[in-house]
Write an enzyme that holds these catalytic residues in place. Sequence first.
Site, PDB file in Angstrom:
ATOM      1  CB  SER A 114      -0.956  -0.019   1.173  1.00 41.56           C
ATOM      2  OG  SER A 114      -1.847   1.041   1.059  1.00 41.56           O
ATOM      3  CG  HIS A 115       0.700   3.619   3.490  1.00 41.73           C
ATOM      4  ND1 HIS A 115      -0.344   2.820   3.873  1.00 41.73           N
ATOM      5  CD2 HIS A 115       1.566   3.627   4.515  1.00 41.73           C
ATOM      6  CE1 HIS A 115      -0.126   2.385   5.096  1.00 41.73           C
ATOM      7  NE2 HIS A 115       1.033   2.849   5.519  1.00 41.73           N
ATOM      8  CG  ASP A 277      -3.591   3.810  -0.836  1.00 37.72           C
ATOM      9  OD1 ASP A 277      -4.397   3.599  -1.771  1.00 37.72           O
ATOM     10  OD2 ASP A 277      -3.417   2.993   0.096  1.00 37.72           O
ATOM     11  CG  ASP A 279      -3.448  -0.745  -1.718  1.00 39.57           C
ATOM     12  OD1 ASP A 279      -3.257   0.405  -1.283  1.00 39.57           O
ATOM     13  OD2 ASP A 279      -4.011  -1.629  -1.042  1.00 39.57           O
ATOM     14  CG  ASP A 281      -6.563   0.421   0.053  1.00 35.92           C
ATOM     15  OD1 ASP A 281      -5.707   1.321  -0.070  1.00 35.92           O
ATOM     16  OD2 ASP A 281      -6.391  -0.593   0.760  1.00 35.92           O
ATOM     17  NE  ARG A 282      -4.546   3.852   3.215  1.00 41.95           N
ATOM     18  CZ  ARG A 282      -3.552   4.696   3.465  1.00 41.95           C
ATOM     19  NH1 ARG A 282      -3.808   5.863   4.019  1.00 41.95           N
ATOM     20  NH2 ARG A 282      -2.315   4.379   3.182  1.00 41.95           N
ATOM     21  CE  LYS A 376      -7.536   1.018   3.670  1.00 43.82           C
ATOM     22  NZ  LYS A 376      -7.170  -0.366   3.907  1.00 43.82           N
TER      23      LYS A 376
HETATM   24  C1  VG1 Z   1      -2.874   2.075   8.517  1.00 44.76           C
HETATM   25  C2  VG1 Z   1      -4.094   2.922   8.763  1.00 44.76           C
HETATM   26  C3  VG1 Z   1      -5.340   2.053   8.765  1.00 44.76           C
HETATM   27  C4  VG1 Z   1      -5.426   1.281   7.442  1.00 44.76           C
HETATM   28  C5  VG1 Z   1      -4.138   0.513   7.229  1.00 44.76           C
HETATM   29  C6  VG1 Z   1      -4.093  -0.207   5.907  1.00 44.76           C
HETATM   30  O1  VG1 Z   1      -2.747   1.116   9.532  1.00 44.76           O
HETATM   31  O2  VG1 Z   1      -3.980   3.604  10.001  1.00 44.76           O
HETATM   32  O3  VG1 Z   1      -6.470   2.861   8.978  1.00 44.76           O
HETATM   33  O4  VG1 Z   1      -6.505   0.403   7.449  1.00 44.76           O
HETATM   34  O5  VG1 Z   1      -3.015   1.416   7.266  1.00 44.76           O
HETATM   35  O6  VG1 Z   1      -4.318   0.665   4.863  1.00 44.76           O
HETATM   36  P1  VG1 Z   1      -1.716   1.254  10.757  1.00 44.76           P
HETATM   37  O7  VG1 Z   1      -1.821  -0.026  11.521  1.00 44.76           O
HETATM   38  O8  VG1 Z   1      -0.387   1.534  10.178  1.00 44.76           O
HETATM   39  O9  VG1 Z   1      -2.215   2.436  11.535  1.00 44.76           O
HETATM   40  V1  VG1 Z   1      -3.614   0.353   3.385  1.00 44.76           V
HETATM   41  O10 VG1 Z   1      -4.293   1.393   2.374  1.00 44.76           O
HETATM   42  O11 VG1 Z   1      -2.010   0.788   3.703  1.00 44.76           O
HETATM   43  O12 VG1 Z   1      -3.725  -1.233   3.059  1.00 44.76           O
HETATM   44 CO    CO Z   2      -3.828   1.114   0.573  1.00 44.98          CO
END
Ligand code: VG1
Ligand code: CO
Length: 543
Positions: A114-115, A277, A279, A281-282, A376
């Site tokens: 993801s990010h 982001d 992938d 989803d955000r 998401k």
């Molecule tokens: C973070 C965000 C959370 C989100 C997760 C995965 O998690 O706070 O809200 O669901 O990333 O998003 P954490 O445990 O680092 O706070 V994604 O778009 O990176 O799959």
């Molecule tokens: Co993501």
Amino acid sequence: MGSFKQTQTTPYTDQKPGTSGLRKRVSVFQQENYLENFVQSVFSTLPQLIGGKIVLGGDGRYLNNHAIQIILRIASANGVAEVLLGQDGILSTPACSHLIRKHGCNGGFVLSASHNPAGENGDFGIKFNVENGGPAGTSITDAIFEFSKSISSYKINEGQIDTSLIGTQKLEGMTVTVIDPVADFADLMESLFDFNAIRSLLASGFTLAFDAMHAVTGPYAKTIFGTRLGLPLENLLNAVPLPDFGGGHPDPNPVYAKSLFDLMYGLQSPDFGAASDGDGDRYIVLGSKFYVSPSDSLAIIAANAHLTPGYKDGITGVARSMPTSRAADMVAEHLKIPSFETPTGWKYFGNLLETGQITICGEESAGTSSDHIREKDGLWAILMWLNIIAVRKQSVEDITRQHWKQFGRHYYTRHDYEAVKKSKAEAVMNTLRESLPDLTGQQLLGETVKNADSFNYIDPVDGSVAKNQGLRVFFESGARFVMRLSGTGTEGATLRLYLESYVGPDGNHNLDLAQATSALAQIADELTHLKKTVNRDRPTVIS
Ligand code: VG1
Ligand code: CO
């Protein structure tokens, strides 16, 4: 199944998925059999995949193509009947969720961290989603982890698939169907939103900039905004997925999406700015010189969804993750529908969505979605905003300010301390945890503590329990702060401090955000000795 090879291996002890899949440095995934062990552990834990159909794709980052070939070969050896594979190995997380549901698949892999930054020195990740299209819950990820700790061999076939060739190929007995990663998803969006109205909006001089941050949403944006909505392609920034995401960090926040923020706060700012982001989803949404906090965006979407075709009959309920501001709760109260508070991570929304108790849910980290899939969905949220704007004929800022006038404003900000020493981050959490029982009634910088606890969640559908999902301190004024450790980082620990204060409909909605939350930040620091313990004078990211 042909004559697969049973390869001996030795287990790793660290293959425990976090908030969203297994995420590690590329170099960790490059260790001998590391990827193979984890993938075999998934197949060994989930017998329903044998003889079944799965979806496969990723965000295009470094190792994506390599991992796809390995997963295909292991899937084939484990007796998977069919794989739907995104062309060139590309699939966003929401598109994968949709494909699983649409084609009745038994699960799917999204290769993404993801990010987290990509490239040879960045991160890689694997998310596994189950047959409803949602992320595997903790009972499954725990079982995969348990299996991985004692794995002694994996099954693998020889062969290779040309991922660029749309159509059907075979890998031993397994059918691999390479599909357009975008088409089904774009159709779904078109079924939910009024594309004619959005097309007219865009043709009327309303200007839009979208930043795909060199990650997966570029091809989606080209089809949806370009081909289907008529947006000139020069309005799509960084729309080609690159293995290293162009050296960027595709977390759509003011720090990592700085160029979009600069554009939106610049002289010739477009009316609407959005980014997604790694992938897909955000997302974030900005108006001209105006930033919508993701928690507000969730609330505004919940309040206005009925203006769009897919939600014209209203919504059944809303859910938000615990650290997300309570703005959405107030909308639910107004609509006389239930609201739920879940731990961080999309998997906790699954049961509520499956049982129809909620239609819309979201997180402060800019994930928002609905029951159209089980993930998401960044582009969904952006299209939802565009549809609402097309109907209301107001700017992003006007819609948001009107929302505050009706419901009050939750000043909300998140402070991330990234890559701090794990032991130090844990010390901060322990200091706060130990002080919780004595906090009630304490007066700190003009605030009085109402109560304080560690958030435990009992799933209202299956009764499963998730303990210690973040420490919360509530104040008499309605303000609160929350502290938790991230479950997605790969370097040291990331401490997240979430600050929220509330002013009612008649209060001042024009305070500077940093100012409105600075006393809370100071209180949190006094109670936890955060800055001193982690030896930082400011957060890495403020969003
Ligand atoms: C973070 C965000 C959370 C989100 C997760 C995965 O998690 O706070 O809200 O669901 O990333 O998003 P954490 O445990 O680092 O706070 V994604 O778009 O990176 O799959
Ligand atoms: Co993501």
